[in-house]
Design a protein around this motif. Sequence first.
Motif, short mmCIF file in Angstrom:
data_model
loop_
_atom_site.label_atom_id
_atom_site.label_comp_id
_atom_site.label_asym_id
_atom_site.label_seq_id
_atom_site.Cartn_x
_atom_site.Cartn_y
_atom_site.Cartn_z
N ALA A 210 38.66 33.91 40.22
CA ALA A 210 39.88 34.15 41.00
C ALA A 210 39.58 34.08 42.50
O ALA A 210 38.65 34.72 42.99
N ASP A 211 40.37 33.30 43.22
CA ASP A 211 40.20 33.19 44.66
C ASP A 211 40.77 34.40 45.38
O ASP A 211 40.22 34.88 46.36
N SER A 212 41.92 34.87 44.93
CA SER A 212 42.55 36.01 45.59
C SER A 212 43.23 36.88 44.52
O SER A 212 44.35 36.62 44.13
N PRO A 213 42.53 37.89 44.06
CA PRO A 213 43.10 38.75 43.03
C PRO A 213 44.30 39.54 43.57
O PRO A 213 44.38 39.84 44.76
N GLY A 214 45.23 39.82 42.71
CA GLY A 214 46.42 40.57 43.08
C GLY A 214 47.51 39.67 43.62
O GLY A 214 47.46 38.45 43.51
N TYR A 215 48.51 40.25 44.20
CA TYR A 215 49.64 39.51 44.74
C TYR A 215 49.33 39.02 46.15
O TYR A 215 48.58 39.65 46.88
N PRO A 216 49.95 37.90 46.55
CA PRO A 216 49.73 37.41 47.91
C PRO A 216 50.38 38.33 48.94
O PRO A 216 51.22 39.16 48.60
N LEU A 217 50.00 38.15 50.19
CA LEU A 217 50.61 38.93 51.26
C LEU A 217 52.11 38.66 51.30
O LEU A 217 52.55 37.54 51.09
N THR A 218 52.90 39.68 51.59
CA THR A 218 54.35 39.53 51.68
C THR A 218 54.72 38.54 52.77
O THR A 218 55.63 37.74 52.60
N ILE A 219 54.02 38.56 53.87
CA ILE A 219 54.38 37.72 55.00
C ILE A 219 54.02 36.25 54.77
O ILE A 219 54.51 35.37 55.45
N GLY A 220 53.18 35.96 53.80
CA GLY A 220 52.81 34.58 53.51
C GLY A 220 51.60 34.14 54.32
O GLY A 220 51.15 34.82 55.23
N LEU A 221 51.12 32.97 53.97
CA LEU A 221 49.96 32.42 54.67
C LEU A 221 50.35 31.91 56.05
O LEU A 221 51.44 31.36 56.24
N ALA A 222 49.45 32.05 57.00
CA ALA A 222 49.71 31.57 58.36
C ALA A 222 49.97 30.07 58.38
O ALA A 222 50.84 29.58 59.11
#
Length: 69
Positions: free
Chosen positions: A10-22
């Motif tokens: 897994a590259d990023s476990p859990g949910y992504p940031l709410t604000i989204g990727l830059a």
Amino acid sequence: MVQRALIAAADSPGYPLTIGLAATRQACVDWLARRFDVTGVAIDGVLPVVGSKELIASLPLHLGVGAGD
């Protein structure tokens, strides 16, 4: 064994940031500038969402309005 393999892959476990990727937010700003000649929008003024219904449903959460407020 399978769980460990999935966790390790897994590259990023859990949910992504709410604000989204830059990079996604910058792409939105760039598109607005190209398509509609919109200027003065910074990436911190962009909130990518799945759709308008999801945004409307989650807007109080993004604005920090709680159930008891």
